[in-house]
Design an enzyme around this catalytic site. Structure first.
Site, PDB file in Angstrom:
ATOM      1  N   GLY A   1      92.196 -52.398  13.011  1.00 53.93           N
ATOM      2  CA  GLY A   1      92.939 -52.984  12.056  1.00 53.93           C
ATOM      3  C   GLY A   1      92.678 -53.622  11.098  1.00 53.93           C
ATOM      4  O   GLY A   1      92.979 -54.308  10.395  1.00 53.93           O
ATOM      5  N   ALA A   2      91.465 -53.671  10.789  1.00 54.59           N
ATOM      6  CA  ALA A   2      90.265 -54.507   9.870  1.00 54.59           C
ATOM      7  C   ALA A   2      89.927 -53.711   8.674  1.00 54.59           C
ATOM      8  O   ALA A   2      89.457 -54.123   7.263  1.00 54.59           O
ATOM      9  CB  ALA A   2      89.404 -55.644  10.157  1.00 54.59           C
TER      10      ALA A   2
ATOM     11  N   SER B   1      87.788 -46.773  14.889  1.00 55.67           N
ATOM     12  CA  SER B   1      88.187 -45.695  15.571  1.00 55.67           C
ATOM     13  C   SER B   1      86.714 -44.823  14.817  1.00 55.67           C
ATOM     14  O   SER B   1      86.739 -44.343  16.281  1.00 55.67           O
ATOM     15  CB  SER B   1      89.412 -45.224  14.728  1.00 55.67           C
ATOM     16  OG  SER B   1      89.806 -45.375  14.617  1.00 55.67           O
TER      17      SER B   1
ATOM     18  N   LEU C   1      87.045 -51.732   9.258  1.00 59.40           N
ATOM     19  CA  LEU C   1      85.794 -51.811   9.405  1.00 59.40           C
ATOM     20  C   LEU C   1      85.660 -50.636  10.312  1.00 59.40           C
ATOM     21  O   LEU C   1      84.429 -50.446  11.073  1.00 59.40           O
ATOM     22  CB  LEU C   1      85.678 -52.815   9.767  1.00 59.40           C
ATOM     23  CG  LEU C   1      85.868 -53.743   8.452  1.00 59.40           C
ATOM     24  CD1 LEU C   1      85.325 -55.334   9.128  1.00 59.40           C
ATOM     25  CD2 LEU C   1      85.556 -53.991   7.508  1.00 59.40           C
TER      26      LEU C   1
ATOM     27  N   HIS D   1      88.111 -43.571  -0.645  1.00 57.01           N
ATOM     28  CA  HIS D   1      89.581 -42.291  -1.105  1.00 57.01           C
ATOM     29  C   HIS D   1      88.331 -42.050  -2.025  1.00 57.01           C
ATOM     30  O   HIS D   1      89.735 -40.479  -2.768  1.00 57.01           O
ATOM     31  CB  HIS D   1      90.997 -42.731  -1.787  1.00 57.01           C
ATOM     32  CG  HIS D   1      91.545 -43.694  -0.603  1.00 57.01           C
ATOM     33  ND1 HIS D   1      91.874 -43.007  -0.313  1.00 57.01           N
ATOM     34  CD2 HIS D   1      91.198 -44.854  -1.033  1.00 57.01           C
ATOM     35  CE1 HIS D   1      92.690 -44.162   0.737  1.00 57.01           C
ATOM     36  NE2 HIS D   1      92.121 -45.669   0.064  1.00 57.01           N
TER      37      HIS D   1
ATOM     38  N   ASP E   1      86.270 -39.430  -0.660  1.00 58.08           N
ATOM     39  CA  ASP E   1      85.106 -38.810   0.964  1.00 58.08           C
ATOM     40  C   ASP E   1      86.367 -37.278   0.508  1.00 58.08           C
ATOM     41  O   ASP E   1      85.487 -35.889   0.789  1.00 58.08           O
ATOM     42  CB  ASP E   1      85.278 -39.597   1.871  1.00 58.08           C
ATOM     43  CG  ASP E   1      86.445 -40.224   2.739  1.00 58.08           C
ATOM     44  OD1 ASP E   1      87.597 -39.879   1.912  1.00 58.08           O
ATOM     45  OD2 ASP E   1      86.050 -40.048   3.858  1.00 58.08           O
TER      46      ASP E   1
ATOM     47  N   ASP F   1      83.475 -42.954   7.515  1.00 58.06           N
ATOM     48  CA  ASP F   1      83.807 -43.516   8.574  1.00 58.06           C
ATOM     49  C   ASP F   1      82.769 -42.815   9.942  1.00 58.06           C
ATOM     50  O   ASP F   1      82.037 -43.573  10.375  1.00 58.06           O
ATOM     51  CB  ASP F   1      84.486 -43.435   9.551  1.00 58.06           C
ATOM     52  CG  ASP F   1      85.473 -44.614   7.909  1.00 58.06           C
ATOM     53  OD1 ASP F   1      85.248 -44.790   7.019  1.00 58.06           O
ATOM     54  OD2 ASP F   1      87.210 -44.759   8.158  1.00 58.06           O
TER      55      ASP F   1
HETATM   56  C1  GAF Z   1      89.730 -44.599   5.483  1.00 57.28           C
HETATM   57  C2  GAF Z   1      89.134 -42.795   5.947  1.00 57.28           C
HETATM   58  F1  GAF Z   1      89.110 -42.860   7.450  1.00 57.28           F
HETATM   59  C3  GAF Z   1      87.835 -42.557   4.641  1.00 57.28           C
HETATM   60  O1  GAF Z   1      87.889 -41.444   5.324  1.00 57.28           O
HETATM   61  C4  GAF Z   1      88.389 -43.243   3.698  1.00 57.28           C
HETATM   62  O2  GAF Z   1      88.659 -41.953   3.109  1.00 57.28           O
HETATM   63  C5  GAF Z   1      89.019 -44.447   3.466  1.00 57.28           C
HETATM   64  O3  GAF Z   1      89.325 -44.913   3.944  1.00 57.28           O
HETATM   65  C6  GAF Z   1      88.979 -45.144   2.046  1.00 57.28           C
HETATM   66  O4  GAF Z   1      87.705 -44.547   1.061  1.00 57.28           O
HETATM   67  O5  GAF Z   1      88.208 -45.450   6.697  1.00 57.28           O
END
Ligand code: GAF
Length: 381
Positions: A119-120, A125, A122, A31, A33, A169
């Site tokens: 949904g894990a 998406s 990881l 959290h 990014d 991600d």
């Molecule tokens: C999810 C979000 F897609 C990422 O951008 C990031 O904020 C993450 O949660 C938390 O670190 O994977």
């Protein structure tokens, strides 16, 4: 039946190529990014693979091996946010992001297979988005680099699918390198590939999928983001990344609401933990990162409030069995945790987690090793 044969069977044409993009697990930096901060993901060996063949006209046809729901057919020129339901929104969103950025696409058939757990937490998406973007980029000669692809995929997810995620991600899937963690500054997207060889240090990094489904679209993620942005505005900074660790207490004193104070404390201390983990990994002192991982979990549990009982149990049970550190990974509210353990102590940690889950009446978790793997790529024909 191979994916190539399946593509030909479904679409009546041989694929022109195949592209793979991995899921990721985040070592530390959660959290952060969407607060312009720091993250440190590694790519998993699990990938989403897309095969593509061009077709005349301007129709996009999408088929997923995993879903017997048939083939989605979408007119390229009618793509609009909110109109495409289900998994097809991700590839459709990528095409929409490319078209609205001015790139020229033609009709295409895409066949998708994946072994990234969904949904894990990881990044299944992001793996789907990046594999599709790479396939379209190569096939239609768009000339985009990996970073541009990651940015377009985030735009697809934010603007088309409607999930207000950060950039971690998509960058992880597009830019990770085998044998390394990706130390990423999400403000300017500067990256440092830090060698990550747990076996060489006598360690193992495990991923524990709690099988509690994680969904970011239900509003809790968006609310966290909104609180962080409002706190940054109140503190007069562009993003919470601009609050240094030594500036935390004065910043907290200026925030009225206890919830905002907690969210800010998590983000500021988490950025600091990423820097400390990076320094330890550069010095080949991975063993010492354990307490920082665990501190990250406590911060996500208590200050950011995105954990859940199953994730907390993975952390508690593995630490009680001698693990060096453990934390939830990804967005939270379910999904996966990571456990860092001495190689010889890893089986005991896994057994302890399995036992604790059984005693609590939870579904058995799925456990596998986090082997830092390659980012997105075209596969040999
Ligand atoms: C999810 C979000 F897609 C990422 O951008 C990031 O904020 C993450 O949660 C938390 O670190 O994977």
């Amino acid at each position: 039946m191979t994916a190539r044969t399946a593509h030909a069977t479904v679409f009546g044409a041989e694929p022109e190529g195949r592209w793979a993009a991995p899921g990721r697990v985040n070592l530390i930096g959660e959290h952060t990014d969407y607060n312009d901060g720091f993250v440190m993901p590694l790519a998993l060996p699990h990938t989403t693979v897309v095969s593509l063949s061009r077709r005349p006209g301007r129709l996009l046809r999408l088929h997923s091996e995993a879903l017997p729901t048939g083939t989605a057919e979408l007119a390229l020129d009618e793509l609009a946010p909110g109109r495409v339901p289900g998994w097809a929104a991700y590839p459709a969103g990528v095409a929409w992001a490319l078209l609205t950025a001015g790139h020229d696409l033609g009709g295409a058939d895409l066949y998708v297979t994946s072994d990234v757990p969904t949904g894990a937490g990881l990044s299944s998406s992001a793996a789907l988005e990046v594999a599709c973007a790479l396939a379209l980029n190569d096939t239609f000669g768009l000339g985009l680099g990996a970073q541009e692809i990651a940015l377009l995929c985030r735009r697809a997810e934010n603007g088309f699918v409607g999930v207000p995620c950060g950039i971690m991600d998509q960058m992880a899937s597009a830019r990770c390198a085998g044998g390394h963690v990706l130390h990423l500054d999400t403000r300017d997207l500067a990256i440092e590939q830090i060698p990550f060889d747990m076996a060489a240090e006598g360690l193992r990094l495990l991923v524990v999928d709690t099988r509690v489904s994680h969904r970011l679209g239900d509003g809790a993620y968006a609310r966290r983001r909104a609180v962080c942005e409002a706190a940054a505005a109140r503190l007069g900074v562009a993003a919470l990344r601009d609050i240094p660790a030594e500036g935390l207490e004065p910043a907290l004193a200026r925030l009225g609401k206890e919830t905002a104070r907690r969210r800010v404390r998590h983000v500021v201390t988490e950025n600091e933990r990423v820097s400390r983990v990076a320094a330890l990994l550069r010095a080949r002192r991975a063993r010492e990162t354990g307490p920082l991982l665990t501190a990250g979990h406590h911060s996500l549990r208590d200050d950011f409030e995105v954990s859940c009982p199953e994730l907390d149990l993975v952390v508690e049970a593995s630490l009680a069995a001698g693990a060096l550190g453990a934390r939830m990974t990804g967005g939270g509210f379910g999904g996966s945790a990571i456990v860092l353990a001495e190689a010889e102590g890893a089986p005991a940690a896994v057994a302890a987690v399995a036992g604790a889950f059984a005693a609590a009446g939870y579904r058995p978790p799925r456990v596998f090793e986090a082997v830092p793997s390659s980012g997105a790529r075209r596969l040999p024909h």
